[in-house]
Design a protein around this motif. Sequence first.
Motif, PDB file in Angstrom:
ATOM      1  N   LEU A 399       0.829  -1.202   0.000  1.00  0.00           N
ATOM      2  CA  LEU A 399       0.000   0.000   0.000  1.00  0.00           C
ATOM      3  C   LEU A 399       0.871   1.263   0.000  1.00  0.00           C
ATOM      4  N   PHE A 400       1.881   1.279   0.886  1.00  0.00           N
ATOM      5  CA  PHE A 400       2.715   2.481   1.013  1.00  0.00           C
ATOM      6  C   PHE A 400       3.733   2.604  -0.122  1.00  0.00           C
ATOM      7  N   SER A 401       4.180   1.453  -0.688  1.00  0.00           N
ATOM      8  CA  SER A 401       5.093   1.533  -1.844  1.00  0.00           C
ATOM      9  C   SER A 401       4.358   2.160  -3.018  1.00  0.00           C
ATOM     10  N   ASN A 402       3.057   1.845  -3.131  1.00  0.00           N
ATOM     11  CA  ASN A 402       2.285   2.372  -4.261  1.00  0.00           C
ATOM     12  C   ASN A 402       2.088   3.877  -4.189  1.00  0.00           C
ATOM     13  N   SER A 403       2.274   4.475  -2.993  1.00  0.00           N
ATOM     14  CA  SER A 403       2.107   5.932  -2.940  1.00  0.00           C
ATOM     15  C   SER A 403       3.415   6.622  -3.352  1.00  0.00           C
ATOM     16  N   GLY A 404       4.324   5.843  -3.977  1.00  0.00           N
ATOM     17  CA  GLY A 404       5.492   6.469  -4.593  1.00  0.00           C
ATOM     18  C   GLY A 404       6.729   6.496  -3.723  1.00  0.00           C
ATOM     19  N   GLY A 405       6.779   5.656  -2.705  1.00  0.00           N
ATOM     20  CA  GLY A 405       7.965   5.655  -1.843  1.00  0.00           C
ATOM     21  C   GLY A 405       8.560   4.270  -1.715  1.00  0.00           C
ATOM     22  N   THR A 406       9.630   4.173  -0.937  1.00  0.00           N
ATOM     23  CA  THR A 406      10.249   2.886  -0.665  1.00  0.00           C
ATOM     24  C   THR A 406      10.160   2.636   0.829  1.00  0.00           C
ATOM     25  N   VAL A 407       9.622   1.469   1.205  1.00  0.00           N
ATOM     26  CA  VAL A 407       9.484   1.150   2.634  1.00  0.00           C
ATOM     27  C   VAL A 407      10.806   0.580   3.131  1.00  0.00           C
ATOM     28  N   LYS A 408      11.380   1.219   4.160  1.00  0.00           N
ATOM     29  CA  LYS A 408      12.674   0.768   4.691  1.00  0.00           C
ATOM     30  C   LYS A 408      12.504  -0.259   5.798  1.00  0.00           C
ATOM     31  N   ALA A 409      11.464  -0.084   6.630  1.00  0.00           N
ATOM     32  CA  ALA A 409      11.284  -0.994   7.768  1.00  0.00           C
ATOM     33  C   ALA A 409       9.815  -1.006   8.183  1.00  0.00           C
ATOM     34  N   PHE A 410       9.422  -2.079   8.872  1.00  0.00           N
ATOM     35  CA  PHE A 410       8.020  -2.218   9.294  1.00  0.00           C
ATOM     36  C   PHE A 410       7.970  -2.971  10.613  1.00  0.00           C
ATOM     37  N   LYS A 411       7.066  -2.576  11.487  1.00  0.00           N
ATOM     38  CA  LYS A 411       6.936  -3.302  12.748  1.00  0.00           C
ATOM     39  C   LYS A 411       5.488  -3.232  13.252  1.00  0.00           C
ATOM     40  N   PHE A 412       4.873  -4.408  13.471  1.00  0.00           N
ATOM     41  CA  PHE A 412       3.532  -4.447  14.069  1.00  0.00           C
ATOM     42  C   PHE A 412       3.630  -4.275  15.583  1.00  0.00           C
ATOM     43  N   PHE A 413       2.652  -3.604  16.197  1.00  0.00           N
ATOM     44  CA  PHE A 413       2.527  -3.649  17.659  1.00  0.00           C
ATOM     45  C   PHE A 413       1.889  -4.993  18.001  1.00  0.00           C
ATOM     46  N   GLN A 414       1.873  -5.335  19.319  1.00  0.00           N
ATOM     47  CA  GLN A 414       1.446  -6.677  19.703  1.00  0.00           C
ATOM     48  C   GLN A 414       0.032  -7.034  19.234  1.00  0.00           C
ATOM     49  N   ASP A 415      -0.896  -6.053  19.337  1.00  0.00           N
ATOM     50  CA  ASP A 415      -2.295  -6.391  19.001  1.00  0.00           C
ATOM     51  C   ASP A 415      -2.561  -6.382  17.490  1.00  0.00           C
ATOM     52  N   ARG A 416      -1.544  -6.031  16.687  1.00  0.00           N
ATOM     53  CA  ARG A 416      -1.636  -5.976  15.217  1.00  0.00           C
ATOM     54  C   ARG A 416      -2.686  -4.984  14.707  1.00  0.00           C
ATOM     55  N   LYS A 417      -3.206  -4.138  15.607  1.00  0.00           N
ATOM     56  CA  LYS A 417      -4.115  -3.073  15.164  1.00  0.00           C
ATOM     57  C   LYS A 417      -3.316  -1.791  14.868  1.00  0.00           C
ATOM     58  N   MET A 418      -2.070  -1.769  15.378  1.00  0.00           N
ATOM     59  CA  MET A 418      -1.204  -0.606  15.155  1.00  0.00           C
ATOM     60  C   MET A 418       0.142  -1.082  14.623  1.00  0.00           C
TER      61      MET A 418
END
Length: 456
Positions: A399-418
Amino acid sequence: DATNTNGSDSKKQRLDESPPSRVLHIRKLPNEVSETEVIALGLPFGKVTNILMLKGKNQAFLELGTEEAAITMVNYYTAVTPQVRNTSVFIQYSNHKELKTDSALNQRAQAVLQAVSAVQDGSSPSSDPGVLDLAPPPSPVLRIIIDNMFYPVTLDVLQQIFSKFGTVMKIITFTKNNQFQALLQFSDPVNAQQAKLSLDGQNIYNSCCTLRIDFSKLVNLNVKYNNDKSRDYTRPDLPTGDGEATNKDHSLLGAISPLSAAAAAAAAAGRVALSGSGVSGVLLASNLNEERVKILYNKKDSALIQLSDGNQAQLAMSHLNGQKVFGKVMRVTLSKHQTVALPREGLDDQLLTRDFSGSPLHRFKKPGSKNFQNIFPPSATLHLSNVRDGMGEEDLRLLFSNSGGTVKAFKFFQDRKMALIQMTSVEEAIQGLMDLHNYDMGGNHHLKVSFSKSTI
């Protein structure tokens, strides 16, 4: 308007309407007040040239060196209630253009003035120091505690406010007993004393974030890192503490020009603190990309944005001025307009103005909510919330790559809602936030996107 003066109120109105003068009339002073405390009200605004205390009446007259200084002082204290010994006092222009005081009666006041101006000029007072309440200040370091912190107070905000009193060398911020505190070191103890006299008990923002100031037992601070928790303005070369050298721009800005746009505007308006109540909530954003943004009718690269109050306008200005949006550096200043008028039905510029008061885009709706502490300036890392069940890391990265950027890192919080998602630049993150905040993930789940202060 003096023409509609009604009888009973006429005396009060006349009082309020004296034209500007460098002599100010101060009323409702507490009983035991000293000359030094009254002079301290005027110190941040310029040289105080005379004072006359009317002890029995709880009043005083204060003369400043210039009319401009007096106007700045009155304007500032219209926005921030002046306090002496935790009592609100009233300040207005006097009918006198200058103070003629009997020197014999006024000897003590003259001695205090001489000492204070000597302190300001950096020389030693020639008068008898026995008269003074000005004990030599014990330290150039102040300990600052902030009460009622409904808005975030950052290291930069403190630096802007305290710089008005002298050179701020170092600041360390920390949380102790659930309270935001700071240690702030001036180049000279005299500056620390003036800042303490003027700012102790004042609010940074309208009716919240109250400063409690004492001298620290420390006389020198040892700062190891330059980041958003601590800063040594004399050493722009310090590391940030996360293994990288300091973001050069940021630290050099701190060293060369401590005033950000917000501070410059505040200093120009003569505010010691960034009190928003005297400021309209309207900002002017300019140098926008004309292809991408729909704007002022005759000036396609500018927009007026009205926030709910002056505090929020100043916060938005200090966070957003100078950020790159759609490839251009955006300029944000306070507008002279008090409100943004909505167009009348059927006019051709109807598409150019929109009312967002009921918009689902607001992240910070409740006044005084704890969320106000999560308002951060644009950063490469975004905070995502309200993530729909079953949405995985790959979906969000895509989703975020499609807005024209490059995703460097990603991290879910424990409840996976954030989650936190880090783009390669602040500009990419701004673009992603604009494209995807309130994005409909289906099942009436709208993604919420805001800037984070964390990195992954």
